[in-house]
Design an enzyme around this catalytic site. Structure first.
Site, PDB file in Angstrom:
ATOM      1  CB  CYS A 104      -1.028   0.505   1.187  1.00 31.88           C
ATOM      2  SG  CYS A 104      -0.552  -0.460   2.441  1.00 31.88           S
ATOM      3  CG  ASP A 111      -8.149   2.105   0.664  1.00 36.19           C
ATOM      4  OD1 ASP A 111      -7.188   1.937   0.921  1.00 36.19           O
ATOM      5  OD2 ASP A 111      -9.420   1.705   1.407  1.00 36.19           O
ATOM      6  CG  HIS A 141      -5.633  -0.976   1.556  1.00 32.18           C
ATOM      7  ND1 HIS A 141      -5.980   0.083   2.442  1.00 32.18           N
ATOM      8  CD2 HIS A 141      -4.062  -1.676   1.865  1.00 32.18           C
ATOM      9  CE1 HIS A 141      -5.129   1.018   3.062  1.00 32.18           C
ATOM     10  NE2 HIS A 141      -4.387  -0.789   3.044  1.00 32.18           N
TER      11      HIS A 141
END
Length: 532
Positions: free
Chosen positions: A359, A483, A485
């Protein structure tokens, strides 16, 4: 409504002049043939590969150098209109797949006398093939709609090869030979290299012959004469290397061309002052590197080559995904957002499995893409392995780190940005996720003054922060989170609806904490370089 399309035409050539070390003699190079050209459609560009010219020696006095140099340049300019020149035009890229045959334009097909304003635009409705009347639209892609052709990254290409027949009027065949002219005293070597690069616009309804005779050839001559005038004052003291570059600064409706002296490095103060002067004349900001040579337009040459298309190859990644998200829900707040474009990097992109450990790498890639798209750098966004290799090279990690699945954090990201881009970073340390809202004022100031994406790392998670919405009176705030992820396809609607890019409050309406109270967080704030 009738479709409107224009072409952008770029042309290159090269002329070399040098002075021998062995004496006061000048070796003057003049074109013996014209190199190939290329046109890209709908902002089509025409350009050619540079070449070195053969040299013919002539002994002269130092005082005559300027006159001989000027005469040689004028003679070279005249050759662009030589009767023995021939122009072969052929489609490349998508156009070539449509089976278009090349056409050849001879000197008799070109009209150098008539003014461009007197040239009549034509419609491509003739059934008879006449190379002289072939329009630029003949080489436009028929397979793609106009909407896909208005971007520089997707431009079609036409290649024009200009040849010069030197043997047409030769009385007899002869082998090449060389002569040696000894000099009576030593002399220094002086080399002058011309690289011509002309960019023009034309209507799609303009005949190709007119594009060559009214735009390309006059443009080459004008640029050659302009360079000659710039070089003459310093001809005896320097080794001039003038080179034109084309730029398309934000807010401009057409490209601009700047001629730089390659004898100066890009970071030398002389070149910096030249760029600063251009920024002032063009009304460009003085803290953005919009006219660095790394940001110049580049053009591919032929189908199947590895040449770079104009600007940069179009990226398949999503850009600026936050522009489609709903509001933050902060009443009376002030939005402070990232300034400029970025690309969204996330888990499993491009078939690379970094789920569970990559990440921070993805956040760093998004940050570097911002610096690329704002023209601060021309380097490619590095892969995970290249990021790891950079950390090994600066001594932060052991060689075994390359190829591993080890996490990195804000400190490592700052090292990589410094090494690869020369970008400095500010780091904010927060002991607990509960304290992050206290940093909203400072984060808002960052986005207002720097405008760069921020990386938030805490525990085993990393996010990219694109902005804050902050009410100074109530203290209410929200964080615009991108994000990394996310593991799905690059579908904007799916990303936005799934909350992978959106406003997050430290504590939502259901009492759930987005930032963990038992984890520390480091915030990486890249600083925008102040440069031209």
């Amino acid at each position: 409504m009738e479709e409107k399309r224009c072409i952008r035409i770029l042309c290159r050539s090269k002329l070399i002049l040098c002075k021998e070390e062995t004496g006061l003699q000048w070796l003057i190079g003049s074109p013996s043939f014209f190199p190939p050209f290329t046109i890209l459609s709908s902002f089509r560009s025409l350009h050619s590969l540079p070449h070195d010219d053969p040299l013919s020696p002539d002994l002269l006095k130092e005082a005559e150098a300027g006159d001989i140099f000027s005469s040689a340049v004028d003679a070279a300019a005249a050759k662009f209109k030589d009767p023995n020149a021939a122009y072969m035009v052929e489609g490349v890229n998508d156009v070539s797949e449509e089976g278009l045959e090349p056409i050849v334009l001879c000197h008799n097909d070109l009209d150098f006398q008539t003014d461009l304003s007197e040239v009549k635009l034509m419609k491509n409705d003739s059934k008879e093939f006449d190379a002289k009347n072939i329009l630029c639209s003949h080489f436009c892609s028929k397979a793609r709609p106009l909407s896909t052709l208005i971007t520089r990254e997707n431009a079609d290409a036409i290649q024009i090869t200009v040849l010069f027949n030197r043997s047409r009027n030769a009385p007899k065949n002869a082998a090449p030979y060389a002569e040696y002219f000894p000099a009576s005293e030593p002399a220094r070597l002086l080399v002058t290299s011309f690289k011509l690069d002309v960019l023009s616009y034309a209507s799609k309804d303009l005949p190709v012959s007119s594009a060559v005779s009214k735009l390309i050839v006059p443009g080459l001559v004008d640029q050659l004469i302009t360079m000659k005038k710039a070089i003459l004052p310093s001809l005896s003291t320097q080794h001039p290397q003038p080179c034109p570059y084309h730029f398309f600064p934000p807010g401009f409706l057409h490209p601009i061309t700047a001629i730089y002296e390659l004898g100066y490095g890009e970071t030398e103060m002389k070149q910096v002052e030249i760029r600063r002067s251009l920024h002032l004349r063009l009304g460009l900001p003085l803290d953005r590197p919009l006219l660095l040579t790394a940001n110049a337009l580049h053009f591919g040459v032929t189908k199947g080559t590895t040449g770079i298309n104009s600007i940069r190859n179009g990226s398949h990644l999503l850009k600026d995904v936050h522009t489609e998200i709903p509001g933050s829900g902060v009443s009376g707040g002030l939005n402070s957002l990232v300034e400029g474009s970025y690309e969204y990097y996330h888990y499993l992109q491009d078939g690379f499995d970094d789920s569970g450990w990559g990440c921070a790498y993805r956040s760093l890639q998004t940050i570097i893409s911002w610096f690329r798209l704002q023209h601060y750098t021309s380097i490619d966004v590095p892969s995970h392995r290249e990021i790891q290799q950079a950390l090994v090279e600066i001594g932060d990690k052991e060689p075994s780190f390359v190829g591993s699945h080890e996490w990195i954090g804000a400190i490592e990201l700052s090292f990589v940005l410094d090494k690869l881009l020369g970008v400095s970073c500010k780091i904010i340390n927060v002991r607990s996720g509960d304290e992050l809202p206290e940093k909203c004022r400072e984060l808002a100031m960052h986005f207002e003054t720097q405008g760069t994406p921020v990386m938030i790392g805490g525990g085993v998670l990393a996010y990219t922060l694109l902005g804050v919405d902050y009410n100074e009176t109530s203290g209410d705030c929200a964080f615009l989170i991108l994000d990394p992820h996310y593991t799905g396809n690059d579908e904007l609607k799916k990303i936005v609806s799934g909350g992978w890019c959106g406003w997050k409050k430290a504590v939502d309406s259901k009492g759930r904490n987005f930032f963990l109270h038992d984890k520390f967080y480091n915030l990486l704030l890249p600083q925008r370089p102040n440069m031209v």
